[in-house]
Design a protein around this motif. Structure first.
Motif, PDB file in Angstrom:
ATOM      1  N   VAL A 129       0.851  -1.179   0.000  1.00 39.80           N
ATOM      2  CA  VAL A 129       0.000   0.000   0.000  1.00 39.80           C
ATOM      3  C   VAL A 129       0.893   1.238   0.000  1.00 39.80           C
ATOM      4  CG1 VAL A 129      -1.818   1.277   1.174  1.00 39.80           C
ATOM      5  CG2 VAL A 129      -1.801  -1.222   1.286  1.00 39.80           C
ATOM      6  N   ALA A 130       0.746   2.077  -1.013  1.00 37.62           N
ATOM      7  CA  ALA A 130       1.532   3.301  -1.129  1.00 37.62           C
ATOM      8  C   ALA A 130       0.647   4.505  -0.825  1.00 37.62           C
ATOM      9  CB  ALA A 130       2.110   3.429  -2.536  1.00 37.62           C
ATOM     10  N   VAL A 131       1.250   5.543  -0.267  1.00 37.70           N
ATOM     11  CA  VAL A 131       0.530   6.800  -0.022  1.00 37.70           C
ATOM     12  C   VAL A 131       1.305   7.942  -0.682  1.00 37.70           C
ATOM     13  CG1 VAL A 131      -0.508   6.012   2.140  1.00 37.70           C
ATOM     14  CG2 VAL A 131       1.701   7.196   2.188  1.00 37.70           C
ATOM     15  N   PRO A 132       0.657   9.061  -0.952  1.00 35.43           N
ATOM     16  CA  PRO A 132       1.361  10.208  -1.539  1.00 35.43           C
ATOM     17  C   PRO A 132       2.387  10.785  -0.576  1.00 35.43           C
ATOM     18  CG  PRO A 132      -1.044  10.433  -1.731  1.00 35.43           C
ATOM     19  CD  PRO A 132      -0.788   9.320  -0.776  1.00 35.43           C
ATOM     20  N   GLY A 133       3.247  11.669  -1.099  1.00 34.39           N
ATOM     21  CA  GLY A 133       4.193  12.385  -0.258  1.00 34.39           C
ATOM     22  C   GLY A 133       3.491  13.329   0.705  1.00 34.39           C
ATOM     23  N   LYS A 134       4.241  13.846   1.668  1.00 41.04           N
ATOM     24  CA  LYS A 134       3.665  14.626   2.766  1.00 41.04           C
ATOM     25  C   LYS A 134       2.851  15.820   2.264  1.00 41.04           C
ATOM     26  CE  LYS A 134       4.872  16.670   7.238  1.00 41.04           C
ATOM     27  NZ  LYS A 134       4.107  17.934   7.100  1.00 41.04           N
ATOM     28  N   ALA A 135       3.405  16.607   1.342  1.00 39.43           N
ATOM     29  CA  ALA A 135       2.687  17.794   0.863  1.00 39.43           C
ATOM     30  C   ALA A 135       1.380  17.407   0.181  1.00 39.43           C
ATOM     31  CB  ALA A 135       3.570  18.600  -0.093  1.00 39.43           C
ATOM     32  N   ASP A 136       1.406  16.334  -0.597  1.00 41.56           N
ATOM     33  CA  ASP A 136       0.196  15.886  -1.275  1.00 41.56           C
ATOM     34  C   ASP A 136      -0.799  15.303  -0.282  1.00 41.56           C
ATOM     35  OD1 ASP A 136       0.927  16.714  -3.807  1.00 41.56           O
ATOM     36  OD2 ASP A 136       1.874  14.806  -4.333  1.00 41.56           O
ATOM     37  N   ARG A 137      -0.323  14.615   0.739  1.00 47.81           N
ATOM     38  CA  ARG A 137      -1.240  14.113   1.783  1.00 47.81           C
ATOM     39  C   ARG A 137      -1.970  15.273   2.444  1.00 47.81           C
ATOM     40  NH1 ARG A 137       3.236  10.849   3.334  1.00 47.81           N
ATOM     41  NH2 ARG A 137       3.497  11.950   5.330  1.00 47.81           N
TER      42      ARG A 137
END
Length: 230
Positions: free
Chosen positions: A145-153
């Motif tokens: 499971v991947a998540v976006p980078g911090k700014a995009d989160r």
């Protein structure tokens, strides 16, 4: 047919979707012979969100457990939370009430396994993306499971809270989310994206998403309908 109980209000827009779709789909499946009995315990969204934001999970568990127990006393046999974020206290709710709500993460994971995905992206509230409650079922099943980078989160969380939770859908927001998903596809190799907030289907769907969608509302609805009509 089993009576359905929804813990709603987190947020109101997704609760409306659940109520409308459960009635309409079961009516169609039974060829206008039946519509479901549905009880909704609607929480104070601001209070629930404050408890999540403060990490006060004990108080959140108590608050949601009260709603679940009310639904159970009213005769509901199929009970569910209508927000993915509230699943952060799912295990505590089961321990406190002895009732296991129909889990959004488990329903999505079962569908992802059926489709044969190996790596999926996850979008949702900041808590859904950064904590493990939505990811753990996938990890146990051998998926990444991947998540976006911090700014995009942070951008995604802001758009959910300030727009989608209020029923506001903007074309420019769709452009931002599309950019983020395309980046996850190209840089992280995701095969599909989990719409891990029940308001995200207001914005994203199979027709406009750059990768396959795991629509949490659609998958969860199908599970609830199957259990209610079983």
């Amino acid at each position: 047919m089993k009576k359905i109980g929804l813990v709603g209000g987190t947020g109101p827009e997704s609760t409306l979707m659940y109520y409308r779709e459960l009635n309409g789909r079961i009516d169609a499946l039974t060829r206008s012979a039946q519509m479901p009995e549905i009880a909704i315990e609607s929480v104070n969204f601001r209070r629930a969100w404050e408890l999540v934001s403060a990490g006060n999970y004990e108080a959140l568990t108590d608050y949601l457990a009260e709603k679940i127990e009310t639904l159970s006393r009213s005769g509901c046999e199929v009970i569910s939370l209508t927000a993915a974020t509230m699943h952060v206290v799912l295990d505590g709710l089961v321990r406190k009430t002895g009732i296991r709500p129909v889990s959004i993460p488990e329903a999505i994971c079962a569908e992802a396994r059926r489709r044969g995905y190996r790596k999926v992206g996850l979008l949702g509230t900041i808590f859904t993306m950064e904590q493990d409650f939505m990811k753990s079922a996938f990890v146990r099943s051998g998926m990444e499971v991947a998540v976006p980078g911090k700014a995009d989160r942070e951008l995604i969380a802001k758009r959910i809270l300030e727009e989608l939770e209020l029923g506001i859908v903007k074309e420019e927001t769709l452009g931002e989310f599309t950019r983020i998903i395309e980046g996850m596809r190209d840089e992280q190799g995701i095969e599909a994206v989990i719409l891990g907030c029940t308001e995200l289907p207001l914005l994203l769907n199979p027709g406009n998403c750059p990768v396959d969608c795991l629509d949490s509302v659609e998958i969860h609805l199908q599970t609830l309908i199957r259990l209610a009509m079983d």
